[in-house]
Every structure is written in structure tokens, then in C-alpha cells.
Design a protein around this motif. Structure first.
Motif, PDB file in Angstrom:
ATOM      1  N   UNK B  64       0.793  -1.217   0.000  1.00  0.00           N
ATOM      2  CA  UNK B  64       0.000   0.000   0.000  1.00  0.00           C
ATOM      3  C   UNK B  64       0.832   1.277   0.000  1.00  0.00           C
ATOM      4  N   UNK B  65       2.018   1.238  -0.577  1.00  0.00           N
ATOM      5  CA  UNK B  65       2.840   2.434  -0.588  1.00  0.00           C
ATOM      6  C   UNK B  65       2.246   3.558  -1.431  1.00  0.00           C
ATOM      7  N   UNK B  66       1.343   3.200  -2.342  1.00  0.00           N
ATOM      8  CA  UNK B  66       0.662   4.233  -3.122  1.00  0.00           C
ATOM      9  C   UNK B  66      -0.062   5.209  -2.216  1.00  0.00           C
ATOM     10  N   UNK B  67      -0.750   4.665  -1.207  1.00  0.00           N
ATOM     11  CA  UNK B  67      -1.479   5.513  -0.255  1.00  0.00           C
ATOM     12  C   UNK B  67      -0.531   6.408   0.526  1.00  0.00           C
ATOM     13  N   UNK B  68       0.582   5.824   0.979  1.00  0.00           N
ATOM     14  CA  UNK B  68       1.532   6.610   1.771  1.00  0.00           C
ATOM     15  C   UNK B  68       2.149   7.716   0.923  1.00  0.00           C
ATOM     16  N   UNK B  69       2.411   7.376  -0.332  1.00  0.00           N
ATOM     17  CA  UNK B  69       2.933   8.349  -1.278  1.00  0.00           C
ATOM     18  C   UNK B  69       1.954   9.523  -1.391  1.00  0.00           C
ATOM     19  N   UNK B  70       0.680   9.173  -1.549  1.00  0.00           N
ATOM     20  CA  UNK B  70      -0.368  10.187  -1.675  1.00  0.00           C
ATOM     21  C   UNK B  70      -0.458  11.027  -0.403  1.00  0.00           C
ATOM     22  N   UNK B  71      -0.404  10.366   0.763  1.00  0.00           N
ATOM     23  CA  UNK B  71      -0.418  11.092   2.042  1.00  0.00           C
ATOM     24  C   UNK B  71       0.710  12.109   2.083  1.00  0.00           C
ATOM     25  N   UNK B  72       1.908  11.651   1.755  1.00  0.00           N
ATOM     26  CA  UNK B  72       3.071  12.548   1.759  1.00  0.00           C
ATOM     27  C   UNK B  72       2.838  13.741   0.842  1.00  0.00           C
ATOM     28  N   UNK B  73       2.286  13.453  -0.328  1.00  0.00           N
ATOM     29  CA  UNK B  73       2.077  14.495  -1.325  1.00  0.00           C
ATOM     30  C   UNK B  73       1.062  15.526  -0.822  1.00  0.00           C
ATOM     31  N   UNK B  74      -0.075  15.044  -0.316  1.00  0.00           N
ATOM     32  CA  UNK B  74      -1.122  15.962   0.151  1.00  0.00           C
ATOM     33  C   UNK B  74      -0.614  16.808   1.312  1.00  0.00           C
ATOM     34  N   UNK B  75       0.017  16.143   2.288  1.00  0.00           N
ATOM     35  CA  UNK B  75       0.480  16.862   3.478  1.00  0.00           C
ATOM     36  C   UNK B  75       1.553  17.887   3.098  1.00  0.00           C
ATOM     37  N   UNK B  76       2.525  17.461   2.288  1.00  0.00           N
ATOM     38  CA  UNK B  76       3.618  18.371   1.929  1.00  0.00           C
ATOM     39  C   UNK B  76       3.114  19.555   1.113  1.00  0.00           C
ATOM     40  N   UNK B  77       2.251  19.278   0.140  1.00  0.00           N
ATOM     41  CA  UNK B  77       1.769  20.359  -0.728  1.00  0.00           C
ATOM     42  C   UNK B  77       0.930  21.357   0.051  1.00  0.00           C
ATOM     43  N   UNK B  78       0.003  20.865   0.862  1.00  0.00           N
ATOM     44  CA  UNK B  78      -0.890  21.772   1.590  1.00  0.00           C
ATOM     45  C   UNK B  78      -0.101  22.628   2.571  1.00  0.00           C
ATOM     46  N   UNK B  79       0.781  21.981   3.327  1.00  0.00           N
ATOM     47  CA  UNK B  79       1.551  22.732   4.310  1.00  0.00           C
ATOM     48  C   UNK B  79       2.433  23.774   3.619  1.00  0.00           C
ATOM     49  N   UNK B  80       3.015  23.392   2.491  1.00  0.00           N
ATOM     50  CA  UNK B  80       3.860  24.320   1.748  1.00  0.00           C
ATOM     51  C   UNK B  80       3.062  25.516   1.248  1.00  0.00           C
ATOM     52  N   UNK B  81       1.906  25.225   0.684  1.00  0.00           N
ATOM     53  CA  UNK B  81       1.053  26.282   0.149  1.00  0.00           C
ATOM     54  C   UNK B  81       0.693  27.283   1.242  1.00  0.00           C
ATOM     55  N   UNK B  82       0.251  26.769   2.388  1.00  0.00           N
ATOM     56  CA  UNK B  82      -0.094  27.636   3.512  1.00  0.00           C
ATOM     57  C   UNK B  82       1.114  28.465   3.939  1.00  0.00           C
ATOM     58  N   UNK B  83       2.258  27.798   4.080  1.00  0.00           N
ATOM     59  CA  UNK B  83       3.451  28.495   4.557  1.00  0.00           C
ATOM     60  C   UNK B  83       3.859  29.604   3.595  1.00  0.00           C
ATOM     61  N   UNK B  84       3.744  29.339   2.295  1.00  0.00           N
ATOM     62  CA  UNK B  84       4.207  30.332   1.326  1.00  0.00           C
ATOM     63  C   UNK B  84       3.284  31.550   1.310  1.00  0.00           C
ATOM     64  N   UNK B  85       1.973  31.318   1.358  1.00  0.00           N
ATOM     65  CA  UNK B  85       1.031  32.447   1.340  1.00  0.00           C
ATOM     66  C   UNK B  85       1.187  33.292   2.608  1.00  0.00           C
TER      67      UNK B  85
END
Lengths: 305, 273
Positions: B64-85
Motif C-alpha cells: 500500500x505504498x501508493x497511499x503513503x505516497x499520496x499522504x506525503x504528497x497531500x500533506x507536503x503540498x498543503x503545508x507548503x502552500x499555507x506556509x508560502x502564502x
């Protein structure tokens, strides 16, 4: 300079009214509020809470116990703490010094004007900077595996007997240092190389015309000019080394015995293996104090330059 | 000035050797990730064999590494977006309006230097109390603790390079600080925003300690999933190699695609302050 910029900058005076009638102060607040809120919520709040925890007897399974003030901080006097502090210091000094020497040497080589393939070298040498430390650690665990790993096999070709690497008390720290160097030298390289590139070339040329040798130029011209960059690089790397945790967790879990246990990992072990939150919080604050001291020094150097 | 041939050869030898040290482990793991069980264990190792995708199938489908990959992607992208704005606004206010006074840059830098273990202990307990343990939202918020100071610090140094005349002119022409920010500063700050986005994403993607302590089956990130393979490494060299490659792949792509952004970001963020 100051007087000019003051007279040409009426727009920034706090009293000047805007077309929307809102004061500068209002906008200042508007722009800063999200950051202040976030920092209060995820940094200051937890930090204060953790300090409160460190003043209590607190075993996870029993919940918060008595207020014992600074009793948890007495852990500083224990042999165990002395041990992990020594390991942390040793590891920090060794990796910072070795990584600096390698990075500075490479930066000097890369800065030679006649060098060909510079872009390719840079591209490769900076690759590790982005690699997930956990994945890097796993990669090296596979390669350093005593029975199945490629490294022991390669060494056997030149007649070196099998080594235990991460499992050998005499070699574990050195092996961790090797992995750390592989993973972290790029960052120092990038900072030092950028520093070298931004130095003015005239003093170097002048020294060369005066007949100075390459070593004399390096020692008497380049190094003094680069000193601020070097100091900042060393300090930043020392701070990141002090707080690093991932590699130890993945490579050795502090073992064998405690020969690679750092303060960060010790705090983790106290809190989440022994479930003693009070002590773990106290240890983490002692580490924080060390980092704060280094950061203050860092700031002072940055301001002087 | 052209130095002697010997000196040039030695220089290239040293640099070449260092490149070899960097590349060979990566290539070795890449090779092993395509090896079947027999080849993966062979010593002396086989250099030429029929590659197989079994290892990738195993970790993606069975583990199930696909799910973990997706988790990493969602968490990293959202946190980054918030931090940058949030961080771009703060960097603007700190640089142009001296918001927070002289103390603000110090606070930002000090926060950036904080060891993660100091925060993970209280987070662990707070999350347990308010039920945020094992949620993506929880990790996104905690990642702001290191993303935001980093982004602010980085953007402050990029802000200093945006000429004051630009936004001063806009203010005199009747812009409010907000419209000046959106119309003038943001376009001028794009290189900084790019660098901050990439580096903040890298920090989040690689983060381990917070994810280890605060995530569970629902929100497990790739580094945590990989760390749990450690116990199995004796039995599944191929799968472990494939997982390692999977975690490094986005970083490698990012690196080759965005090297200029990255290098300028790392330099400004670290040295120039």
C-alpha cells in the motif's frame, strides 16, 4: 543615505492616510496576524506546555503527576546524560569538521576558472541534499549489511575481513559519520561555493601579480575574505547536527549499547519508550538551550557582517 | 592562467572520485530495486540480469505504498502552500514596515533552529487530547512549525532585493499596501516564492520525527512507511530498494527540473540571511 531615503519615503510613515482610509498599522497587523497566530499555535504554545510538562512528574500511562519544579532537570547529573552528551558532541564536532574540510576543498577545486565539466560535477555533488534522510539511511543499511551487503563483499576482494559496521561498537559511530557526510556535505558545499564565487577577484589578482603562491593567496587573501561565510556555514551546520535525529533512529537506534545515542534520540527514548514525558521534556529543553546559545552566536556574527 | 597538466588531472580525479561516491550507492539501490529475489541476494553480485518490476508491484500493491505516497504528497503540498502564502505576507510586512520590530527576525531565526524533538513531545500529548492524532490535517498544521519560519526567513532575503521604489511608487499612486503587495510585490518576488515553495516542499517531504509520532495508518507518510521496513530488510532487499527509490524519485525530478531555484534559495536562505 539615510536622510535621502527618509525624505523620499513618505508612503511608509505610520501617520500617512491611505486611499482606503486604513492606517499603516492596520495593514501591518493584517499581514502579520496569520504568521503570529500560527507561530503562537504550533511553536510558542507547545513550547510553553512542554516546559510546564518538564516541571512535572509525568508518566504517560499515569497522566500528569505532581509539580516537582526542576527535579527532572537533575537528569543532567546522571552518567547516562553525560554519555549521550559526549556522543552528541563527538558526533557534531566530527561531522562538522570533516564535512567542512571536504566541502571547502571541493568548493576551491570547483572555483578554478579553468575547470571543465564544472556544471556536471556540481549537479552530481549536490544531489544528496534533497534525498530523504530515512531513505538514505535505509540505502546504506542495505549496503553495510554484514552478510548481504555489497560493501563487505567489495572489501573481501582486497582481503579485508568482514566488518559488523553499525553493529560493531568500535565502528558504529564512524559508519554513522560516513553516512552523515554522504548526506550532508552538499549543503556546506553549496554555501561555501556560493561564498567563494561572490568574492571580489581584484585582491586575488593583485596578490598573484605580486608573486604570491597559490597557497599564500588562499591563506592571506581568500580565507580572510571568506571568514564570515565560513563562520555562518559552520554554525548552521553545527545547529542542524545537534538536532539531527533521523539518521540515528534509522541506522542504529543509538546502539550498539549506547555508543551512537545522541541527546535527541535519548529524549525520544525517555519519552516514548520509557513513557517518562517529564524527563524527556527536560532533556529536550537542555538541548534547546544549547541550540539557543549557538543561534545567539550565529546572529551576532551575521549582524557584524 | 592555465595550471600544469598534473594539477588539472589531480583536480579532475578528486572531483570524479567524489561524484562516484555520491552516485554509486544510488545506482546500486536502483539496480537492486529491479532485481528478483535470487539476484538481489547473489554475492558476487550479478551486474547483468533480466530486470523485473515485481518489487515495485509488491510495495505499491501489497504494502500500500501508493497511499503513503499520496499522504506525503497531500500533506507536503498543503503545508507548503499555507506556509508560502502566510510567509510572503509576513516577509513583506517585516521588510517594508518593520513589523514586529527588530525582534521579529530573531524570533523567526530562533524558531527555525529549534530541534524537532522539543516540539514533538507536547504535540504528541496535545494531539491525543484533542483527537488530531493520525490525521493529515494535524500533520499539515505541525509542519507549519518548521515550514513557516523557513519560508519567512528565505523570503525576507528575497524581499531585500525587490527595489523599494517599486512599491513606494504604487503607494503614492494610490495603491493600498494590500494591492501593492498583490500587484507589485508578488510578481517581483516570484523567484523567491519559487525557491521557498520548493525548499519547503522538500522539508515537508523528508520530515520524519513528527510523522513518526503523530501519524497512524490513516495518515502515514512515506518516510514512516519506509522506516517500518527496517525490520524486514533481511528478507526483502528488493522491496526495500524499490521503496527507497520511490521516496527519492520526486526529489530527484524536482532537483533536475528546478536546480536554479534551489541553488539560489539555499544560498540566500542560509548565508545572506
Amino acid at each position: 543615505m539615510t536622510s535621502i531615503s527618509q525624505t523620499t519615503r513618505p508612503a511608509y510613515s505610520a501617520a500617512s492616510p491611505r486611499s482606503d482610509g486604513l492606517s499603516t498599522g492596520f495593514y501591518k497587523l493584517l499581514f502579520m496576524t496569520p504568521t503570529i497566530l500560527v507561530l503562537a499555535l504550533v511553536v510558542a504554545g507547545p513550547l510553553l506546555y512542554s516546559f510546564w510538562l518538564s516541571l512535572h512528574e509525568y508518566i504517560i500511562t499515569y497522566g500528569m503527576g505532581d509539580l516537582v519544579w526542576f527535579e527532572n532537570y537533575a537528569v543532567m547529573m546522571s552518567d547516562e546524560f553525560a554519555g549521550v552528551s559526549w556522543v552528541t558532541m563527538k558526533l557534531t564536532v566530527i561531522v562538522v569538521v570533516l564535512e567542512f574540510l571536504i566541502a571547502f576543498g571541493l568548493a576551491l577545486l570547483l572555483n578554478q576558472s579553468w575547470l571543465k565539466f564544472r556544471e556536471i560535477y556540481l549537479l552530481v555533488l549536490m544531489l544528496p541534499i534533497l534525498m530523504t534522510p530515512v531513505a538514505v539511511a535505509l540505502m546504506f543499511r542495505l549496503m553495510f549489511n554484514p552478510n548481504l551487503g555489497i560493501i563487505n563483499w567489495l572489501l573481501s576482494l582486497v582481503g579485508i575481513p568482514q566488518q559488523g559496521w553499525f553493529g560493531d561498537p568500535d565502528l558504529a559511530l564512524a559508519t554513522v559519520v560516513f553516512v552523515d557526510i554522504w548526506n550532508e556535505t552538499s549543503l556546506m558545499l553549496i554555501m561555501l561555493y556560493a561564498g567563494l564565487k561572490s568574492l571580489p577577484q581584484d585582491p586575488v589578482e593583485a596578490a598573484r601579480i605580486d608573486g604570491a603562491s597559490a597557497f599564500q593567496i588562499l591563506w592571506h587573501v581568500t580565507l580572510p575574505m571568506l571568514k564570515p561565510v565560513i563562520l555562518v556555514t559552520l554554525l548552521i551546520r553545527m545547529i542542524t547536527a545537534l538536532k539531527s535525529y533521523d539518521l540515528i533512529y534509522m541506522l542504529t537506534q543509538g546502539g550498539p549499547g549506547k555508543v551512537t545515542e545522541t541527546i535527541s534520540f535519548y529524549a525520544y527514548r525517555l519519552g516514548f519508550r520509557f513513557l517518562d514525558i517529564g524527563q524527556a521534556a527536560a532533556v529536550s529543553f537542555i538541548l534547546l538551550a544549547a541550540v539557543v546559545v549557538l543561534t545567539v552566536v550565529l546572529l551576532r556574527i551575521m549582524r557584524e557582517n | 592562467m592555465q595550471p600544469s597538466l598534473l594539477l588539472r588531472i589531480v583536480t579532475h580525479l578528486i572531483l570524479g572520485l567524489c561524484c562516484l561516491v555520491v552516485l554509486s550507492p544510488l545506482l546500486w539501490v536502483l539496480r537492486t530495486s529491479f532485481a528478483d529475489k535470487i539476484v538481489a541476494y547473489q554475492l558476487p553480485p550479478a551486474l547483468f540480469f533480466t530486470p523485473t518490476l515485481d518489487n515495485y508491484r509488491m510495495i505499491l500493491v501489497e504494502m500500500d505504498f501508493g497511499t503513503f505516497f499520496l499522504n506525503s504528497l497531500i500533506i507536503s503540498l498543503t503545508s507548503t502552500l499555507l506556509a508560502v502564502v502566510i510567509g510572503a505576507l509576513a516577509a513583506y510586512a517585516i521588510d517594508r514596515y518593520k513589523a514586529g520590530g527588530n525582534a521579529m527576525p530573531i524570533v523567526i531565526l530562533a524558531t527555525q533552529m529549534m530541534p524537532p524533538i522539543v516540539l514533538v513531545i507536547p504535540f504528541f500529548l496535545i494531539f491525543k487530547d484533542i483527537g488530531l492524532t493520525d490525521s493529515r490535517a494535524g500533520l499539515i498544521v505541525t509542519y507549519l512549525a518548521f515550514n513557516l519560519p523557513y519560508v519567512v526567513w528565505l523570503m525576507m532575503s528575497f524581499m531585500k532585493r525587490v527595489p523599494r521604489e517599486l512599491d513606494e511608487a504604487a503607494l503614492i499612486d494610490g495603491c493600498t499596501p494590500m494591492t501593492a503587495f498583490i500587484r507589485i510585490i508578488v510578481p517581483a518576488l516570484l523567484p523567491g516564492i519559487g525557491a521557498a515553495t520548493i525548499l519547503s516542499f522538500v522539508l515537508s517531504w523528508n520530515e520524519f520525527l513528527f510523522a513518526l509520532m503523530l501519524s497512524g495508518n490513516e495518515s502515514k507518510t512515506l518516510p514512516v512507511a519506509i522506516s517500518s521496513l527496517v525490520t524486514q530488510q533481511g528478507t526483502a532487499i528488493g522491496a526495500v530498494s524499490a521503496a527507497t527509490i520511490l521516496a527519492m524519485l520526486p526529489m530527484a525530478i524536482l532537483y533536475f527540473a528546478m536546480r536554479r531555484f534551489l541553488v539560489s534559495g539555499l544560498n540566500l536562505g542560509a548565508v545572506k540571511g
